[in-house]
Design an enzyme around this catalytic site. Structure first.
Site, PDB file in Angstrom:
ATOM      1  N   GLY A  15      52.690   3.778 -45.690  1.00 17.40           N
ATOM      2  CA  GLY A  15      52.368   2.354 -45.556  1.00 17.40           C
ATOM      3  C   GLY A  15      50.871   2.117 -45.670  1.00 17.40           C
ATOM      4  O   GLY A  15      50.301   1.273 -44.980  1.00 17.40           O
ATOM      5  N   ARG A  19      48.161  -3.525 -43.074  1.00 17.35           N
ATOM      6  CA  ARG A  19      46.961  -3.792 -42.254  1.00 17.35           C
ATOM      7  C   ARG A  19      46.547  -2.543 -41.489  1.00 17.35           C
ATOM      8  O   ARG A  19      45.380  -2.162 -41.478  1.00 17.35           O
ATOM      9  CB  ARG A  19      47.240  -4.945 -41.274  1.00 17.35           C
ATOM     10  CG  ARG A  19      47.118  -6.293 -41.937  1.00 17.35           C
ATOM     11  CD  ARG A  19      47.626  -7.388 -41.042  1.00 17.35           C
ATOM     12  NE  ARG A  19      49.076  -7.238 -40.808  1.00 17.35           N
ATOM     13  CZ  ARG A  19      49.806  -8.043 -40.056  1.00 17.35           C
ATOM     14  NH1 ARG A  19      49.232  -9.041 -39.423  1.00 17.35           N
ATOM     15  NH2 ARG A  19      51.094  -7.863 -39.913  1.00 17.35           N
ATOM     16  N   MET A  20      47.516  -1.887 -40.841  1.00 13.32           N
ATOM     17  CA  MET A  20      47.188  -0.650 -40.123  1.00 13.32           C
ATOM     18  C   MET A  20      46.852   0.456 -41.117  1.00 13.32           C
ATOM     19  O   MET A  20      45.929   1.238 -40.899  1.00 13.32           O
ATOM     20  CB  MET A  20      48.371  -0.224 -39.241  1.00 13.32           C
ATOM     21  CG  MET A  20      48.543  -1.040 -37.987  1.00 13.32           C
ATOM     22  SD  MET A  20      47.104  -0.978 -36.903  1.00 13.32           S
ATOM     23  CE  MET A  20      47.107   0.750 -36.453  1.00 13.32           C
ATOM     24  N   GLY A 105      54.110   4.871 -35.247  1.00 10.45           N
ATOM     25  CA  GLY A 105      53.631   3.699 -34.517  1.00 10.45           C
ATOM     26  C   GLY A 105      54.430   2.437 -34.768  1.00 10.45           C
ATOM     27  O   GLY A 105      54.221   1.425 -34.094  1.00 10.45           O
ATOM     28  N   THR A 107      57.000  -0.533 -34.699  1.00  7.86           N
ATOM     29  CA  THR A 107      57.766  -1.097 -33.587  1.00  7.86           C
ATOM     30  C   THR A 107      59.051  -1.742 -34.124  1.00  7.86           C
ATOM     31  O   THR A 107      59.215  -1.919 -35.330  1.00  7.86           O
ATOM     32  CB  THR A 107      56.941  -2.153 -32.833  1.00  7.86           C
ATOM     33  OG1 THR A 107      56.578  -3.181 -33.751  1.00  7.86           O
ATOM     34  CG2 THR A 107      55.691  -1.551 -32.231  1.00  7.86           C
ATOM     35  N   ASN A 131      52.315   1.244 -28.484  1.00  9.62           N
ATOM     36  CA  ASN A 131      50.919   0.792 -28.375  1.00  9.62           C
ATOM     37  C   ASN A 131      50.052   2.041 -28.286  1.00  9.62           C
ATOM     38  O   ASN A 131      50.139   2.790 -27.325  1.00  9.62           O
ATOM     39  CB  ASN A 131      50.728  -0.087 -27.142  1.00  9.62           C
ATOM     40  CG  ASN A 131      49.351  -0.731 -27.137  1.00  9.62           C
ATOM     41  OD1 ASN A 131      48.358  -0.078 -27.452  1.00  9.62           O
ATOM     42  ND2 ASN A 131      49.284  -1.999 -26.797  1.00  9.62           N
ATOM     43  N   HIS A 162      47.268 -13.941 -25.936  1.00 10.66           N
ATOM     44  CA  HIS A 162      47.233 -13.536 -27.342  1.00 10.66           C
ATOM     45  C   HIS A 162      46.926 -14.740 -28.226  1.00 10.66           C
ATOM     46  O   HIS A 162      47.022 -15.881 -27.786  1.00 10.66           O
ATOM     47  CB  HIS A 162      48.570 -12.913 -27.768  1.00 10.66           C
ATOM     48  CG  HIS A 162      48.748 -11.509 -27.272  1.00 10.66           C
ATOM     49  ND1 HIS A 162      49.258 -11.236 -26.016  1.00 10.66           N
ATOM     50  CD2 HIS A 162      48.462 -10.309 -27.839  1.00 10.66           C
ATOM     51  CE1 HIS A 162      49.285  -9.922 -25.841  1.00 10.66           C
ATOM     52  NE2 HIS A 162      48.812  -9.333 -26.924  1.00 10.66           N
ATOM     53  N   HIS A 163      46.627 -14.450 -29.476  1.00  4.14           N
ATOM     54  CA  HIS A 163      46.322 -15.464 -30.495  1.00  4.14           C
ATOM     55  C   HIS A 163      47.469 -16.473 -30.676  1.00  4.14           C
ATOM     56  O   HIS A 163      48.609 -16.208 -30.292  1.00  4.14           O
ATOM     57  CB  HIS A 163      46.056 -14.765 -31.833  1.00  4.14           C
ATOM     58  CG  HIS A 163      47.148 -13.804 -32.197  1.00  4.14           C
ATOM     59  ND1 HIS A 163      48.283 -14.198 -32.860  1.00  4.14           N
ATOM     60  CD2 HIS A 163      47.306 -12.479 -31.947  1.00  4.14           C
ATOM     61  CE1 HIS A 163      49.075 -13.158 -33.020  1.00  4.14           C
ATOM     62  NE2 HIS A 163      48.506 -12.094 -32.474  1.00  4.14           N
ATOM     63  N   LYS A 166      51.195 -15.600 -32.261  1.00  7.78           N
ATOM     64  CA  LYS A 166      52.197 -14.690 -31.669  1.00  7.78           C
ATOM     65  C   LYS A 166      53.466 -15.462 -31.339  1.00  7.78           C
ATOM     66  O   LYS A 166      53.408 -16.541 -30.756  1.00  7.78           O
ATOM     67  CB  LYS A 166      51.621 -14.009 -30.425  1.00  7.78           C
ATOM     68  CG  LYS A 166      52.539 -12.934 -29.874  1.00  7.78           C
ATOM     69  CD  LYS A 166      51.823 -12.003 -28.914  1.00  7.78           C
ATOM     70  CE  LYS A 166      52.759 -10.970 -28.325  1.00  7.78           C
ATOM     71  NZ  LYS A 166      53.334 -10.073 -29.349  1.00  7.78           N
ATOM     72  N   GLY A 172      55.125  -7.264 -25.627  1.00  9.00           N
ATOM     73  CA  GLY A 172      55.750  -5.961 -25.350  1.00  9.00           C
ATOM     74  C   GLY A 172      54.894  -5.143 -24.399  1.00  9.00           C
ATOM     75  O   GLY A 172      55.412  -4.441 -23.513  1.00  9.00           O
TER      76      GLY A 172
END
Ligand code: NAD
Length: 275
Positions: A15, A19-20, A105, A107, A131, A162-163, A166, A172
């Site tokens: 992946g 983003r990650m 990682g 989810t 996390n 959070h922003h 969300k 979580g």
């Protein structure tokens, strides 16, 4: 092979255009002991064939984004996987077949997909964490510890912000903190959780674990566990300003995995927080 090369950790990134994935590419390249050996993307991604370094905005690495994850697992000591639940379940099988370690990682996996990771861990070493932040994992361990020390006279409240984008609440991580508090106190979380108060909600139930969720701006993630008694209060707080913390934790897990026997590990193992 030089001593440096022997010490080197060959990292693959599944992946890699996500983003990650892009963050992980940048951090792996900047890491003293790790070297990127490949990256894969889903078959229909328009990034297939692009240079991994160009993708991450760090210049050419001379490695192209692959559509077949097999060669990435074969070349790597450890693969970092932040993709989709179905992809991660499939990658766990590849890790078992090739012996590459896995940092998983992603989810949102269902029971069967989590089982695929469990099964693969009989053959190779896997770190699984929803996390990967070092600070949040320390907060979880501290929450369990403080809840075990402070008696039921201390009311437990979990607060998170959070922003504005969300979509779920509580987060979580907030629920994981509530569970850590419940386990420290030796009570059942779901029996004690109080997830919403509005209007005449009545007096606080003794022993409840309360939640409150705030939303706004571009806050990456803030969590506080408040232990409130008469005349005193203990507060444990973590504030994240950037998602880079997850990538840093994933790299710490990759380094820790070197030479580990097959098994399913958590960030508590990586950070030696089990005691
Ligand atoms: P994203 O959508 O930006 O990236 C996911 C990438 O995986 C995409 O580029 C997608 O094309 C790719 N992908 C999908 N299927 C694939 C396959 N079969 N093979 C290879 N690549 C594939 O999402 P993101 O924000 O990077 O998050 C990815 C996952 O990681 C999510 O599940 C997210 O919740 C989770 N996450 C976990 C942590 C943690 O600390 N554990 C932190 C952040 C995100």
């Amino acid at each position: 092979m030089t001593a440096g090369a022997m010490n080197e950790i060959r990292v693959g990134i599944a992946g890699c255009a996500g983003r990650m994935g892009r963050m992980l590419l940048r951090q792996t390249v900047g890491h003293g002991r790790c070297v990127v050996v490949g990256g894969s993307e889903r078959e229909d991604s328009d990034t297939i064939g692009r240079d991994l370094g160009e993708l991450a905005g760090i210049g050419s690495l001379g490695l192209a984004v692959g559509r077949d994850p097999g060669p990435v697992f074969e070349a790597a000591d450890v693969v970092l996987d932040f993709t989709s639940p179905a992809a991660t379940a499939c990658h766990a099988g590849l890790a078992a077949a090739t012996g590459a370690a896995l940092v998983a990682g992603t989810t949102g996996l269902d029971g069967e997909q989590e089982k695929a990771i469990g099964d693969a861990s009989a053959k190779t070493a896997i770190v699984r964490a929803a996390n990967m932040s070092v600070g949040v994992n320390l907060l979880l361990a501290l929450t369990r510890r403080v809840a075990a020390t402070l008696g039921p006279d201390f009311d437990i409240e979990v607060l998170e912000m959070h922003h504005r984008h969300k979509v779920d609440a509580p987060s979580g991580t907030a629920l994981a903190l509530g569970r850590a508090a419940a386990s420290g106190r030796g009570v059942d979380h779901d029996d004690m959780a109080d997830r919403g108060r509005d209007g005449i909600s009545g007096e606080r139930r003794r022993g409840a674990i309360g939640y409150a969720a705030l939303r706004g701006g571009n806050v990456a993630g803030e969590h506080a566990v408040i232990f409130a008694a008469d005349d005193e209060r203990v507060e444990l707080v973590h504030k994240a300003t950037d998602r880079e913390i997850f990538a840093r934790g994933a790299l710490a897990a990759a380094v820790w995995l070197r030479g580990k026997p097959p098994g399913l590990y958590s960030m508590a193992d990586v950070l030696d927080l089990r005691a």
